[in-house]
Each structure stands twice: as C-alpha cells, then as structure tokens.
Scaffold this active site. Sequence first.
Site, PDB file in Angstrom:
ATOM      1  N   GLY A 109      -5.537   3.411  -0.734  1.00 43.38           N
ATOM      2  CA  GLY A 109      -3.921   3.341  -0.264  1.00 43.38           C
ATOM      3  C   GLY A 109      -3.213   4.599  -1.144  1.00 43.38           C
ATOM      4  N   LYS A 176      -2.327 -21.194  -5.892  1.00 45.99           N
ATOM      5  CA  LYS A 176      -2.180 -22.482  -6.717  1.00 45.99           C
ATOM      6  C   LYS A 176      -1.105 -22.780  -7.495  1.00 45.99           C
ATOM      7  CE  LYS A 176      -4.719 -25.247  -9.805  1.00 45.99           C
ATOM      8  NZ  LYS A 176      -5.867 -25.413 -10.794  1.00 45.99           N
ATOM      9  N   TYR A 216     -19.751  -5.529   0.817  1.00 43.32           N
ATOM     10  CA  TYR A 216     -18.618  -5.819   1.516  1.00 43.32           C
ATOM     11  C   TYR A 216     -18.736  -7.059   2.176  1.00 43.32           C
ATOM     12  CZ  TYR A 216     -14.762  -4.812   4.886  1.00 43.32           C
ATOM     13  OH  TYR A 216     -13.563  -4.991   5.700  1.00 43.32           O
TER      14      TYR A 216
HETATM   15  N1  LIG Z   1      -9.313  -1.458   9.390  1.00 47.90           N
HETATM   16  C1  LIG Z   1     -10.047  -2.284   9.731  1.00 47.90           C
HETATM   17  O1  LIG Z   1     -10.564  -1.743  10.718  1.00 47.90           O
HETATM   18  C2  LIG Z   1     -10.388  -3.676   9.036  1.00 47.90           C
HETATM   19  C3  LIG Z   1     -11.417  -4.486   9.799  1.00 47.90           C
HETATM   20  C4  LIG Z   1     -11.644  -5.644   9.337  1.00 47.90           C
HETATM   21  C5  LIG Z   1     -10.961  -6.085   8.048  1.00 47.90           C
HETATM   22  N2  LIG Z   1     -10.006  -5.322   7.490  1.00 47.90           N
HETATM   23  C6  LIG Z   1      -9.563  -5.836   6.197  1.00 47.90           C
HETATM   24  O2  LIG Z   1      -8.074  -5.412   6.238  1.00 47.90           O
HETATM   25  C7  LIG Z   1      -7.784  -4.970   5.006  1.00 47.90           C
HETATM   26  C8  LIG Z   1      -7.045  -3.682   4.842  1.00 47.90           C
HETATM   27  O3  LIG Z   1      -8.045  -2.904   5.333  1.00 47.90           O
HETATM   28  P1  LIG Z   1      -7.309  -1.238   5.643  1.00 47.90           P
HETATM   29  O4  LIG Z   1      -8.027  -0.618   6.809  1.00 47.90           O
HETATM   30  O5  LIG Z   1      -6.063  -1.244   5.593  1.00 47.90           O
HETATM   31  O6  LIG Z   1      -7.945  -0.568   4.468  1.00 47.90           O
HETATM   32  P2  LIG Z   1      -7.290   0.483   3.240  1.00 47.90           P
HETATM   33  O7  LIG Z   1      -8.369   1.074   2.486  1.00 47.90           O
HETATM   34  O8  LIG Z   1      -6.489   1.250   4.203  1.00 47.90           O
HETATM   35  O9  LIG Z   1      -6.500  -0.687   2.571  1.00 47.90           O
HETATM   36  C9  LIG Z   1      -6.951  -1.486   1.369  1.00 47.90           C
HETATM   37  C10 LIG Z   1      -5.862  -1.260   0.195  1.00 47.90           C
HETATM   38  O10 LIG Z   1      -6.405  -1.950  -0.657  1.00 47.90           O
HETATM   39  C11 LIG Z   1      -6.352  -1.392  -1.986  1.00 47.90           C
HETATM   40  N3  LIG Z   1      -7.096  -1.966  -2.943  1.00 47.90           N
HETATM   41  C12 LIG Z   1      -8.624  -1.654  -3.014  1.00 47.90           C
HETATM   42  N4  LIG Z   1      -8.981  -2.241  -3.984  1.00 47.90           N
HETATM   43  C13 LIG Z   1      -7.880  -2.759  -4.570  1.00 47.90           C
HETATM   44  C14 LIG Z   1      -7.976  -3.442  -5.861  1.00 47.90           C
HETATM   45  N5  LIG Z   1      -8.913  -3.830  -6.646  1.00 47.90           N
HETATM   46  N6  LIG Z   1      -6.684  -3.890  -6.445  1.00 47.90           N
HETATM   47  C15 LIG Z   1      -5.502  -3.539  -5.784  1.00 47.90           C
HETATM   48  N7  LIG Z   1      -5.742  -2.984  -4.424  1.00 47.90           N
HETATM   49  C16 LIG Z   1      -6.861  -2.586  -3.980  1.00 47.90           C
HETATM   50  C17 LIG Z   1      -6.417   0.008  -1.370  1.00 47.90           C
HETATM   51  O11 LIG Z   1      -6.015   1.134  -2.589  1.00 47.90           O
HETATM   52  C18 LIG Z   1      -5.693   0.068  -0.048  1.00 47.90           C
HETATM   53  O12 LIG Z   1      -4.469   0.493  -0.277  1.00 47.90           O
HETATM   54  C19 LIG Z   1      -9.174  -5.128   4.218  1.00 47.90           C
HETATM   55  O13 LIG Z   1      -9.317  -6.409   3.490  1.00 47.90           O
HETATM   56  C20 LIG Z   1     -10.271  -4.869   4.986  1.00 47.90           C
HETATM   57  O14 LIG Z   1     -11.440  -5.440   4.591  1.00 47.90           O
HETATM   58  C21 LIG Z   1      -9.923  -4.105   8.067  1.00 47.90           C
END
Ligand SMILES: NC(=O)c1ccc[n+]([C@@H]2O[C@H](COP(=O)([O-])OP(=O)(O)OC[C@H]3O[C@@H](n4cnc5c(N)ncnc54)[C@H](O)[C@@H]3O)[C@@H](O)[C@H]2O)c1
EC number: 4.1.1.35
Length: 405
Positions: A109, A176, A216
């Site tokens: 992010g 919780k 993942y």
């Molecule tokens: N974008 C997609 O197509 C998609 C599809 C299926 C699921 N998702 C889920 O949606 C969520 C967001 O995805 P996205 O596309 O925005 O990804 P992204 O990588 O842009 O966002 C994920 C965010 O989580 C933060 N992060 C990662 N590990 C962390 C930690 N240990 N502690 C605190 N922050 C942490 C990252 O810095 C980032 O800002 C994720 O959980 C992803 O699995 C996204």
Amino acid sequence: MTAGIGSSAPRDPEKDKRKRMDGWMVILNILWFFIVWKTINDQKMFSTKGFCVLSYSFSQKYPPVKFLSEKDRKRILITGGAGFVGSHLTDKLMMDGHEVTVVDNFFTGRKRNVEHWIGHENFELINHDVVEPLYIEVDQIYHLASPASPPNYMYNPIKTLKTNTIGTLNMLGLAKRVGARLLLASTSEVYGDPEVHPQNEDYWGHVNPIGPRACYDEGKRVAETMCYAYMKQEGVEVRVARIFNTFGSRMHMNDGRVVSNFILQALQGEPLTVYGTGSQTRAFQYVSDLVNGLVLLMNSNISSPVNLGNPEEHTILEFARLIKSLVGNRSQIQFLPEAQDDPQRRRPDIRKAKMMLGWEPVVPLEEGLNKTIQYFSRELEHQANNQYIPKPKAARMKKGRPRHN
Ligand SMILES: NC(=O)c1ccc[n+]([C@@H]2O[C@H](COP(=O)([O-])OP(=O)(O)OC[C@H]3O[C@@H](n4cnc5c(N)ncnc54)[C@H](O)[C@@H]3O)[C@@H](O)[C@H]2O)c1
C-alpha cells in the site's frame, strides 16, 4: 543658535533605516513564531510499542463528507486500507460520514492512496503490521490486509501465511474484545483451479496445498475457517466476501496481474505478454462495484461466504486485444509458457449476492478499462517526471527472496 518651536532637528538617515529594519524584524519574528507554533500544534506524532501513529491537521480541502448523527456514525477499522481496494473503501466510508481508521504496514500500500484524507477529523492512519495485536475501539472491521497479487504474495510466502493466519486471529481477537463485526476479504483463489464452473459458494475448491500459490490460497482458506470458529465459539459476527479479480485506479502498475500488465505494456508500446495459449478465462469487476458489494455485505445479516465479482467472462486473449484497441497502439501479442497452477477458468456465480444483497456489478468493462488506462497514463507521467519507469512483472516467480519475518 537654538532651534525654534516647530522646527525639526536634522534627521539621521542611518537611525531611520535601523528603526525600519527593527520593525521588519519584529514582524518577521512574530510570523516565524506563528509558523513554528502552528506546525507543532498541527503535526502530532507519537509512537507506542509496535506501531506509530501519524496525524496531520493542515487546513486543506477534503472530498465532500456527509454528516451522520452520533447514532448512525460508526467507528470503522480498515486493515490494508492504504492498498488498492482498501483506499477506495476508505473513500466510500469517509464520504458516507463514518470515522475511519486505516491500519497498514505499507508492504504494497501507499500513503499517497489515502493522503487526501490526512488531517480530516474523521480519519486516522496507523502504520502497523496486523501480525502484531492491535488495541483500539471500533464497531466494524474490514479486514483486507494481505498482499493480493502473485508476485507480491510469493515474494515472502511465510510472511503471507503469517499475515493471513496470525493477522486474521489478531483482528478476530479485537472483534471479540470490542464486540465489533468483522468482514474478511477472502478470495476466489479459495476455489483453486476449479472443477465446477461457474463457482458458487457451496463449492469446496481444488487447491494444491504445496504449490507456489498455496501461501495465499491456503492462508485465505484458513482465515475463513478462523472466522467461523470465532463465530461459533465466541459469537463474533463475521462476514466473508470471496472477491474475484478486480481492477481500477490505484491498482499496482507492476504487480504482474493481467489487466495491469496489459495496460502498462500497451501504454509503453511493448508486446502484450500472454501466458499459455490465452484461452484461459477471467472475469473482471471494476473496483467501485466491489466496494459497494463489501459495504452491503457488511451491513447485511448474511454470515456465510458471498461471491463478489463480475460474471462477464473473457479469454485472456480477448482482454489483450481489447486493451490494445482501447490504448490504440500497435503493440504485438507475445505468447510465453503457461504459469504453474494458473487456473484455467474463473467466473463467479453471483446469484446469492443478487438475491440476498440486491447487488450486481454495474460498471461496463470498457468504461472501467478506460478509467484505469487514464490513471495508468497519469502515473506513468508522474513517474517519468521522477525518473522511474516501471516494468511489468512476470505472473509467476521462480525464486522467492530468502527473507523471513
Ligand atoms: N484486487 C483483487 O483482485 C482481489 C481479489 C481477491 C481478493 N482480494 C483481497 O482484497 C484485499 C485487498 O487487495 P488489494 O488488491 O487492495 O491488494 P493491495 O496489495 O493493494 O492491498 C493490500 C494492503 O494490505 C497491506 N498489508 C499487507 N500485509 C499487511 C500486514 N501484515 N499488516 C498490515 N497491512 C498489510 C498492504 O500494504 C496493502 O496496503 C486482500 O486481502 C486481497 O487478498 C483482492
């Protein structure tokens, strides 16, 4: 001879000049004092064990925010809120008038994604890793923290597992403790390389537990299991969104996902790389549709998993051709060997979301792609000005870096 009444003593030009200088110095000192005082007052920065809180309150213009009464205004935590999806969710909840706390470790992010809210009285940004416990008071938790694209989650598989397991346990523990409702951003990857098509929520999936994507896929599967264990054992209210491929502005330009790769390659006049024959299918939803679905699900009474995605299915080759024509250049299409465990078909069955949430995607594919192409062009311009030209990454990684934390 003495000077008569009314006659003036000869003026000393040096003295006058000094007086004027002194006057200016007083004004400058007052100004300087005011700036220092305002800066100290406006930038509060303190750190506690495990995380650091930054809050700025410079007078700046924010996007319009609805007023909600105390009764209707919720305190909402978004983990991963500085990421692609999380920052759009932040925008929606802020504009709806809620108090939003974004927690992010900035692995994928960026502060830039939420900088337009910094200083707003309803907004807080916390630099914190969800693998560590967090103690705050909230009413709802959108738990999105996790790397989401293959190169990012394969970069450090152990960390990906920790984020999805320990991180989810921590957030469920918080839910919780404070009686909050938690929504887990799960994924269509829990279906693996599916044997049923389209995938509905009752399908248990076909995942390789030791393949390169397992950190993942299995991480999200166990995160879902944890949600239901906390619901059954501790009475925590949970919501589980199984998110299918999503695209839009603020997605990472070089994260190896199909849409970002193709747009970046087309804009840079490079060949569009298709893995395998290109006959594998994907269905992409625009980010605003997803965000609306997440908010509807959070505020519904559906505790079982719900698919959120666009059922309009296209082959990868069709996507490549469409993006090429929207960008309007002459890039070639280049075929590369198939990626390991790359699902062949992926399309959500969204009947449950339609029936129980009244939700379905409304943004047409071309409209979403055009907006994303515009965003990528602006980003390329911005990065060119900063001498950084991103390169699309391969959809798979041969070697992970030996880093464990
Ligand atoms: N974008 C997609 O197509 C998609 C599809 C299926 C699921 N998702 C889920 O949606 C969520 C967001 O995805 P996205 O596309 O925005 O990804 P992204 O990588 O842009 O966002 C994920 C965010 O989580 C933060 N992060 C990662 N590990 C962390 C930690 N240990 N502690 C605190 N922050 C942490 C990252 O810095 C980032 O800002 C994720 O959980 C992803 O699995 C996204």
